[in-house]
Design a protein around this motif. Structure first.
Motif, PDB file in Angstrom:
ATOM      1  N   GLY A 170       0.729  -1.495   0.498  1.00  0.00           N
ATOM      2  CA  GLY A 170      -0.108  -0.308  -0.301  1.00  0.00           C
ATOM      3  C   GLY A 170       0.555   1.379   0.069  1.00  0.00           C
ATOM      4  O   GLY A 170       2.225   0.785   0.592  1.00  0.00           O
ATOM      5  N   GLY A 171       0.476   2.677  -0.693  1.00  0.00           N
ATOM      6  CA  GLY A 171       1.694   3.662  -0.565  1.00  0.00           C
ATOM      7  C   GLY A 171       0.727   4.373   0.256  1.00  0.00           C
ATOM      8  O   GLY A 171       0.163   4.581   1.081  1.00  0.00           O
ATOM      9  N   GLN A 172       2.003   5.351   0.698  1.00  0.00           N
ATOM     10  CA  GLN A 172       1.885   5.946   2.089  1.00  0.00           C
ATOM     11  C   GLN A 172       0.341   7.441   1.884  1.00  0.00           C
ATOM     12  O   GLN A 172       0.571   8.026   2.601  1.00  0.00           O
ATOM     13  N   ALA A 173       0.269   7.256   0.123  1.00  0.00           N
ATOM     14  CA  ALA A 173      -0.323   9.099   0.315  1.00  0.00           C
ATOM     15  C   ALA A 173      -2.212   8.052   0.850  1.00  0.00           C
ATOM     16  O   ALA A 173      -2.719   9.709   1.093  1.00  0.00           O
ATOM     17  N   SER A 174      -2.364   7.014   0.528  1.00  0.00           N
ATOM     18  CA  SER A 174      -3.332   6.348   1.509  1.00  0.00           C
ATOM     19  C   SER A 174      -3.661   6.746   3.002  1.00  0.00           C
ATOM     20  O   SER A 174      -4.638   7.090   3.232  1.00  0.00           O
ATOM     21  N   LEU A 190      -0.875   1.078  10.368  1.00  0.00           N
ATOM     22  CA  LEU A 190      -0.273   0.311  10.535  1.00  0.00           C
ATOM     23  C   LEU A 190      -0.943  -0.764   9.179  1.00  0.00           C
ATOM     24  O   LEU A 190       0.385  -1.719   9.043  1.00  0.00           O
ATOM     25  N   MET A 191      -1.927  -0.470   8.814  1.00  0.00           N
ATOM     26  CA  MET A 191      -2.004  -1.750   8.045  1.00  0.00           C
ATOM     27  C   MET A 191      -0.794  -1.400   6.632  1.00  0.00           C
ATOM     28  O   MET A 191      -0.604  -2.050   5.443  1.00  0.00           O
ATOM     29  N   THR A 192      -0.513   0.064   6.155  1.00  0.00           N
ATOM     30  CA  THR A 192       0.641   0.830   5.851  1.00  0.00           C
ATOM     31  C   THR A 192       1.810  -0.404   5.856  1.00  0.00           C
ATOM     32  O   THR A 192       2.195  -0.462   5.057  1.00  0.00           O
ATOM     33  N   THR A 193       1.993  -0.150   6.778  1.00  0.00           N
ATOM     34  CA  THR A 193       2.716  -1.053   7.636  1.00  0.00           C
ATOM     35  C   THR A 193       3.165  -2.016   7.513  1.00  0.00           C
ATOM     36  O   THR A 193       4.444  -3.023   7.157  1.00  0.00           O
ATOM     37  N   ALA A 194       2.536  -3.167   8.058  1.00  0.00           N
ATOM     38  CA  ALA A 194       2.368  -3.874   7.608  1.00  0.00           C
ATOM     39  C   ALA A 194       2.128  -4.900   6.055  1.00  0.00           C
ATOM     40  O   ALA A 194       3.358  -6.019   6.184  1.00  0.00           O
ATOM     41  N   LYS A 324      -1.700   1.397  -4.266  1.00  0.00           N
ATOM     42  CA  LYS A 324      -0.287   1.162  -3.844  1.00  0.00           C
ATOM     43  C   LYS A 324       0.609   2.271  -4.172  1.00  0.00           C
ATOM     44  O   LYS A 324       0.544   2.966  -5.224  1.00  0.00           O
ATOM     45  N   SER A 325       1.705   1.208  -4.188  1.00  0.00           N
ATOM     46  CA  SER A 325       3.303   2.043  -3.983  1.00  0.00           C
ATOM     47  C   SER A 325       3.765   2.194  -5.966  1.00  0.00           C
ATOM     48  O   SER A 325       4.231   1.601  -5.591  1.00  0.00           O
ATOM     49  N   SER A 326       2.751   2.627  -6.125  1.00  0.00           N
ATOM     50  CA  SER A 326       3.107   2.204  -7.715  1.00  0.00           C
ATOM     51  C   SER A 326       4.713   3.458  -8.001  1.00  0.00           C
ATOM     52  O   SER A 326       4.986   2.534  -9.316  1.00  0.00           O
ATOM     53  N   ALA A 327       4.759   3.754  -7.296  1.00  0.00           N
ATOM     54  CA  ALA A 327       6.009   4.418  -7.639  1.00  0.00           C
ATOM     55  C   ALA A 327       7.227   3.535  -7.665  1.00  0.00           C
ATOM     56  O   ALA A 327       8.259   2.637  -8.574  1.00  0.00           O
ATOM     57  N   PHE A 328       7.421   2.737  -6.363  1.00  0.00           N
ATOM     58  CA  PHE A 328       8.081   1.662  -5.678  1.00  0.00           C
ATOM     59  C   PHE A 328       7.617   0.658  -6.681  1.00  0.00           C
ATOM     60  O   PHE A 328       8.428  -0.540  -7.074  1.00  0.00           O
ATOM     61  N   GLY A 329       6.525  -0.329  -7.800  1.00  0.00           N
ATOM     62  CA  GLY A 329       6.412  -0.733  -8.430  1.00  0.00           C
ATOM     63  C   GLY A 329       6.544  -0.692 -10.001  1.00  0.00           C
ATOM     64  O   GLY A 329       7.649  -1.380 -10.762  1.00  0.00           O
TER      65      GLY A 329
END
Length: 378
Positions: A170-174, A190-194, A324-329
């Protein structure tokens, strides 16, 4: 005599008071000979302080209204900055990796300032929602990406890229979108971290199973980045809120604007770095990528509702599933997938992820959470 004196002086005093009342327009005037006193020295400062507080509250209320209007236009800002990044990538070339990381940190600090440790304790006591989101992120979304790629008959490299988008964290902007949507920000963090830490194992595993492609992931790098970009700034902001809550409260109205500004700059920078692939993608890829994020959000919400979670948790889970963390993808596809076309879905996803998440956030911002429907049954 005393009786004569009273008979003379009492009517005279009454007549004097009557004339004073007529002259002053009805206000009280003391009897002649009484000393008029001004306001108490204790009352004047208190009255002035109350007036200053009222003026300050009025100004704050006006600023909050402006802040709300600008925040509610978040989807429009996202579109404008995305178009700007596509049209003039060089305008955001100054946003190097160091500045990009700093921008994410500022975004996370602004979220941390809205929370206290009790929020995390309360969420950690019921970890079911975090587990469900983890399964949606790494189970439902990769499958959805594969189905959409096959349904729209994309070439294999584009299907691989779409599955990769579904297989990342998941992306941080969420976290910002959850805050705007009046969701559970502590749960979102917590969801983003997990899912971010889970990407160490899950993203390579899913790419191998779905695509037959080995995608190495820097496990130590992901952990360090998570600490630097997510947990560290969140803890810093939360600590400031605990130590100086009155000071933090003064800055609360501006926090959404800080988050929106940071996100728009980050989106423009990400889009600018992959402007060429996005322009070359065409409409045939835009639709399935949009559906990946849109259907992810809708299904995430209704799956959570079906499982008995409260409205706030459902909104949070919908945004976390969609974004989603699209930049990471894009980085993973660039480094570890041979076909250049495999990078394009992640590049297109940068725009649709931000636009879908911000739109859901603003829509829910105008829909109050119904009373009695905010408790998780699970």
């Amino acid at each position: 005599s005393v009786a004569g004196l009273l008979q003379y002086s009492l009517p005279s005093a009454i007549e004097s008071q009557r004339r004073a009342l007529q002259t002053s327009g009805g206000g009280f005037a003391p009897l002649r000979g009484w000393r008029r006193r001004g306001p108490s020295k204790e009352i004047v400062p208190a009255r002035n302080a109350m007036m200053e507080a009222a003026d300050s509250e009025k100004k704050l209320s006006s600023f909050e209204k402006v802040s709300d209007v600008l925040t509610n236009l978040f989807p429009i800002w996202t579109v404008l900055f995305s178009v700007w990044g596509l049209a003039r990538p060089s305008d955001f070339a100054w946003l190097t990796t160091e500045y990009f990381t700093a921008g994410l940190a500022v975004l996370m600090i602004s979220m941390g300032l809205t929370m206290t440790p009790k929020d995390f304790v309360r969420v950690a006591s019921r970890p079911g929602s975090v587990l469900v989101n983890f399964l949606l992120c790494y189970g439902f979304m990769p499958m959805l990406g594969l189905i959409l790629g096959k349904t729209f008959q994309l070439e294999p490299a584009l299907v691989a890229g779409l599955v990769l988008v579904g297989s990342i964290n998941g992306g941080q902007a969420s976290n910002l979108c959850t805050y705007i949507a009046r969701g559970n920000v502590a749960l979102s963090v917590l969801m983003t971290t997990a899912t971010t830490i889970g990407a160490i194992v899950m993203t390579p595993f899913l790419c191998q199973k779905f695509l037959g492609t080995v995608v190495p992931v820097d496990a130590l790098g992901i952990v360090i980045s998570t600490l630097q970009v997510v947990l560290g700034p969140i803890i810093f902001g939360m600590g400031a809120n605990v130590i100086a809550p009155k000071v933090v409260k003064k800055f609360t109205p501006v926090l959404p604007l800080i988050g929106v500004s940071s996100t728009c700059l980050l989106v423009a920078s990400s889009v600018g770095q992959v402007a060429g692939p996005i322009k070359a993608a065409g409409l045939a890829l835009q639709i399935p990528v949009f559906l990946l994020h849109f259907l992810g959000g809708i299904c995430g919400y209704w799956i959570a509702r079906f499982l008995g979670f409260g409205e706030t948790t459902c909104r949070t889970m919908a945004i976390e599933t969609s974004m989603k963390s699209s930049a990471f993808g894009f980085l993973l596809a660039k480094l570890h997938m041979g076909a250049e076309a495999a990078r394009v879905p992640s590049a297109v996803s940068v725009v649709w992820m931000a636009l879908t998440g911000s739109t859901l956030a603003v829509i829910w911002r105008f829909i109050p959470v119904p009373k009695g429907k905010d408790e998780d049954k699970k």
